[in-house]
Design an enzyme around this catalytic site. Structure first.
Site, PDB file in Angstrom:
ATOM      1  N   TRP A  34      46.820  36.412  66.763  1.00 47.49           N
ATOM      2  CA  TRP A  34      47.135  37.742  66.226  1.00 47.49           C
ATOM      3  C   TRP A  34      48.590  38.143  66.429  1.00 47.49           C
ATOM      4  O   TRP A  34      48.954  39.277  66.176  1.00 47.49           O
ATOM      5  CB  TRP A  34      46.249  38.798  66.893  1.00 47.49           C
ATOM      6  CG  TRP A  34      44.792  38.551  66.741  1.00 47.49           C
ATOM      7  CD1 TRP A  34      43.987  38.973  65.728  1.00 47.49           C
ATOM      8  CD2 TRP A  34      43.949  37.823  67.635  1.00 47.49           C
ATOM      9  NE1 TRP A  34      42.698  38.554  65.938  1.00 47.49           N
ATOM     10  CE2 TRP A  34      42.643  37.837  67.103  1.00 47.49           C
ATOM     11  CE3 TRP A  34      44.159  37.141  68.837  1.00 47.49           C
ATOM     12  CZ2 TRP A  34      41.565  37.212  67.720  1.00 47.49           C
ATOM     13  CZ3 TRP A  34      43.078  36.513  69.462  1.00 47.49           C
ATOM     14  CH2 TRP A  34      41.806  36.561  68.888  1.00 47.49           C
ATOM     15  N   ASP A  35      49.427  37.240  66.961  1.00 46.71           N
ATOM     16  CA  ASP A  35      50.818  37.568  67.271  1.00 46.71           C
ATOM     17  C   ASP A  35      50.903  38.748  68.232  1.00 46.71           C
ATOM     18  O   ASP A  35      51.752  39.623  68.094  1.00 46.71           O
ATOM     19  CB  ASP A  35      51.610  37.858  65.997  1.00 46.71           C
ATOM     20  CG  ASP A  35      53.121  37.862  66.248  1.00 46.71           C
ATOM     21  OD1 ASP A  35      53.567  37.256  67.228  1.00 46.71           O
ATOM     22  OD2 ASP A  35      53.849  38.496  65.462  1.00 46.71           O
ATOM     23  N   TYR A  36      50.031  38.775  69.226  1.00 47.74           N
ATOM     24  CA  TYR A  36      50.032  39.843  70.211  1.00 47.74           C
ATOM     25  C   TYR A  36      50.948  39.507  71.394  1.00 47.74           C
ATOM     26  O   TYR A  36      50.537  39.554  72.559  1.00 47.74           O
ATOM     27  CB  TYR A  36      48.608  40.111  70.695  1.00 47.74           C
ATOM     28  CG  TYR A  36      47.810  41.022  69.791  1.00 47.74           C
ATOM     29  CD1 TYR A  36      48.439  41.903  68.912  1.00 47.74           C
ATOM     30  CD2 TYR A  36      46.421  41.004  69.811  1.00 47.74           C
ATOM     31  CE1 TYR A  36      47.713  42.732  68.083  1.00 47.74           C
ATOM     32  CE2 TYR A  36      45.678  41.840  68.987  1.00 47.74           C
ATOM     33  CZ  TYR A  36      46.334  42.704  68.125  1.00 47.74           C
ATOM     34  OH  TYR A  36      45.604  43.528  67.309  1.00 47.74           O
TER      35      TYR A  36
END
Length: 797
Positions: free
Chosen positions: A467-469
């Protein structure tokens, strides 16, 4: 990867433009290295690094000063936000907790993760902590870890090593005794706290601008130069205010008048090599323990460039430090040796801890499956020689993935001898089929020994992040009292809107952090694996409600003739960590990958033990496309077209899936989700309870401001003072504000030239307290840029 990459700028700009338009309508209607270690290096935690080469270009010396500009209120109407896309989407749960292995006692190799079981892509349910014991508490901690099913580093060997750790400054206080604002977050603890109280809740309304300065280093992108994004925190040190600019110059100013003392121009390439804009987050400052008067470079200012050059300047004169690397310039890209598809951009200033410069780097998001693998370097502040390096990705998978880098600032506790790394997610961002083996340090907070670079403990906050967190802000180091017990703690803010609170000595929970089941995939994404659980804090409560889709803003839905309702129906969402999909319109993405909480991080008042955090509410949707379909949609005839840009397409080259990321808007660009769009909150850190929260700032377009109850998305963080005040810019309306620490009431505001997307600085000079803001702008908020330094103080009686 860096959350303000080219893609993210376009994505978030769109969202916020949409937001501005939307709000306007609403009101009218009622965001690798393999390196050789110097011979005198105490510990090698990575492969050997090459010798320092010469810099790519000669760098000139400081320029003469110019006269300051007189104070005056910012004039002119704020620029219109650009239409673009917002940040990435939420991902599904990867393999359960991925635990990094501790340093190997026999080999001295640090950071090597445990070998996964053959064919394993997930792990047993176990805490994602790799704690290490500290000081005399090692036996007790080891017993507690064993009771909780946690492991300590190498048992007795790990304990022995921990007891032998050399701490250079064991008596250093967590909170400096004197007012200090000499680094990006004010202090190494990242509290962004000033003990100054000359300005307080009773008189803050009398603040006036006492001087302003314009650098001239600004571009709106309409000419030959890329647009500028300026997020520098002014650094107050050596009786001087230092700023770095997005044209990679350093300017030294008189703190009381803004008069130039010296200017240095790096003559760096003004090209958007890894980012869509020219970016700078300021400079770093170091001085010798006992500076020798009259000797050059006993006090040094450091500037990084997008093309991976680290420049060291004498803080008094602006002259290059001749003994630092190659005549004052270190080529950090010499250590970029695996998947070197972009340079190590030095947009964030180094973290200065004792006699170490600790350096991360930024790159390009969403473009590559195989990218430079994450690493952090410690460098001698006077010579530029490498002291140690730390790799975040196991060597066996390094070549097939990349990033998991540290692109934001770090924090440090010198008394514990630890530096704390906020580590980003691996590549590619939204598909993890090439990295199903554990990458324990990815999307984590990891504590390293300051002197050796060896990992002491690590907590992974998102398992198998798709999630590109990224962990995008320095953890805030705090001393708190919980249930009568004094705890040296750490607050890690996240894009997800979670505040994780752990003991900063060991990484153990202060309040329980639970591994909870999360949604799995829908069967449309081949090669992917999903973590069955993710960490959820029990306190403080999530800043954002991710349990279900947000409500639809009825005005946007009405104007779109039900368009928002139809979109909501066509987006897949089963709660937090719903994974990417190829079906329908994609996955409902909230919080989006711009955050939640952005890189400004959490401020903390040590007197009341109150944490202050600002955060955004932005909804996006993300869709994956099989490579053949993606190429058809974006190939010849479409590539470079407005269609590709407007649909938020990004290739994830080398993976079987491209992706698109878009803001949830109607045809007119109005946000489909209901307000507020940004808030600021106070958290009682003795209980973990929210003390107050309120909408922050105002969304604005065409000179028209939306109701304050709607708030604004924000970029940049707060500062807190002993005067009971919170100072912050960060909002879309290009205003700077002061809030009451106790109640959250807005007590003061002023207009500046562009959104102040930088942390403010609070300092004292000759007995007078000042608050400095940099108004540089960022298209994630709106298409308005600036070059203004605006400094405020109380009138002189």
């Amino acid at each position: 990867m860096m959350s303000v990459s080219s893609k993210k700028l376009r994505v978030t700009s769109t969202a916020l433009l949409a937001l501005a338009v939307a709000l306007g309508a609403g009101a009218n209607a009622g965001k690798a290295q393999e390196s050789a270690q110097p011979e005198d290096s105490p510990v090698q935690t990575s492969p050997v690094q090459p010798e320092t080469p010469a810099a790519s270009e000669p760098v000139p010396q400081a320029e003469p000063a110019k006269e300051p500009e007189p104070a005056g209120e910012a004039a002119g109407e704020p620029a219109v936000p650009e239409t673009g896309a917002e940040e990435p989407a939420i991902a599904q749960n990867p393999a359960a907790a991925e635990e990094p292995a501790p340093p190997d006692a026999a080999s001295g190799q640090a950071g090597a993760p445990a070998e996964p079981a053959p064919g394993s892509v997930t792990q047993e349910e176990q805490p994602a902590t790799v704690p290490a014991q500290t000081r005399d508490e090692t036996d007790e901690v080891e017993q507690e870890n064993a009771a909780e099913g946690q492991s300590t580093p190498e048992g007795e060997a790990g304990v022995a090593r921990e007891q032998e750790r050399r701490i250079a400054n064991p008596d250093a206080p967590l909170v400096p005794e004197a007012p200090t604002w000499d680094s990006f977050h004010g202090q190494l603890n990242a509290q962004k706290y000033s003990p100054l109280d000359q300005i307080d809740a009773r008189n803050v309304g009398d603040l006036e601008k006492v001087w302003e300065y314009h650098t001239g280093d600004v571009s709106d992108g309409s000419g030959d130069l890329p647009q500028t994004v300026w997020s520098a925190t002014p650094v107050h040190a050596n009786d001087t205010l230092y700023i770095g600019t997005p044209f990679y110059r350093v300017i030294a100013l008189d703190p009381a008048t803004g008069e130039e003392r010296w200017v240095f121009d790096s003559k760096s390439r003004l090209e958007a090599l890894t980012q869509p804009a020219l970016k700078n987050r300021g400079v770093a400052y170091w001085e010798a323990d006992d500076p020798v008067e009259g000797e050059l470079c006993q006090k040094i200012v450091y500037l990084g460039t997008m093309d991976a050059q680290l420049i060291a300047l004498d803080a008094d004169t602006g002259r290059l430090c001749p003994d630092f690397a190659d005549g004052g310039v270190l080529n950090v890209n010499q250590w970029n040796q695996t998947n070197a598809v972009f340079p190590f951009s030095l947009l964030q200033p180094p973290t200065v801890v004792g006699n170490h410069l600790i350096l991360g780097w930024a790159g390009s998001d969403w473009e590559y499956a195989e990218a430079p693998p994450g690493n952090v370097f410690a460098i001698d502040p006077q010579t530029g020689k490498l002291q140690w390096s730390f790799d975040t990705i196991p060597p066996e998978v390094r070549a097939q993935t990349g990033t998991a880098n540290v692109w934001t600032h770090m924090s440090a506790d010198e008394a514990l001898g630890l530096v704390y790394l906020p580590v980003a997610s691996p590549s590619p961002n939204y598909w993890g089929g090439n990295r199903t083996d554990p990458i324990p340090y990815a999307t984590s907070t990891t504590a390293l020994d300051i002197e050796t670079g060896e990992p002491v403990w690590s907590r992974q906050w998102v398992h198998h992040d798709i999630w590109d967190y990224d962990i995008n802000s320095a953890p805030t180091l705090v001393d708190i009292t919980v249930d009568g017990e004094q705890i040296p703690a750490l607050i890690q803010a996240t894009k997800m809107g979670y505040l994780f609170v752990v003991d900063r000595r060991t990484g153990e929970d202060v309040w329980p952090i639970e591994e909870r089941p999360v949604p799995g995939g829908d069967g449309t994404v081949e090669g992917e694996v999903y973590a069955p659980t993710q960490p959820f804090p029990t306190k403080p409560a999530p800043l954002l409600d991710q349990a279900e889709k947000t409500g639809i803003w009825w005005i946007a839905d009405a104007v779109g003739f039900g368009e928002c309702s139809a979109l909501w129906d066509d987006l897949w969402y089963e709660g937090m960590y719903t994974p990417p999909t190829t079906r329908g319109r994609g996955m409902y993405n909230f919080p989006n990958s711009a955050g939640g909480v952005q890189w400004g991080g959490v401020a903390f008042d040590p007197e009341s033990q109150t944490a202050i955090v600002n955060f955004s509410h932005v909804v996006q949707y993300l869709q994956l496309y099989p490579r053949e379909e993606y190429d058809r949609l974006t190939g010849e005839g479409a590539s470079g077209s407005s269609f590709v840009a407007e649909r938020g397409f990004h290739p994830q080259k080398g993976s079987p899936y491209g992706m698109s990321l878009n803001n949830a808007l109607n045809w007119l660009g109005m946000p489909c989700w209901e307000p507020p769009y940004g808030e600021i909150a106070a958290v009682d850190m003795t209980t973990g309870d929210i003390k107050w929260r309120r909408p922050m700032g105002a969304s604005q377009k065409y000179g028209f401001y939306m109701p304050g109850s709607m708030g604004s998305p924000t970029i940049g963080g707060p500062a807190v003072t002993a005067g009971g005040l919170i100072f912050i810019g960060a909002s879309m309306d290009a205003k700077v504000r002061a809030y009451s620490l106790e109640t959250g009431a807005e007590l003061w505001k002023a207009q500046v030239d562009a959104p102040a997307v930088a942390n403010p600085a609070v300092y004292e000079h000759q007995g007078r307290q000042y608050v400095a803001f940099i108004a540089g702008g960022n298209p994630i908020l709106k298409n308005q840029v600036g070059d203004q330094v605006a400094v405020y103080a109380l009138p002189v009686e």
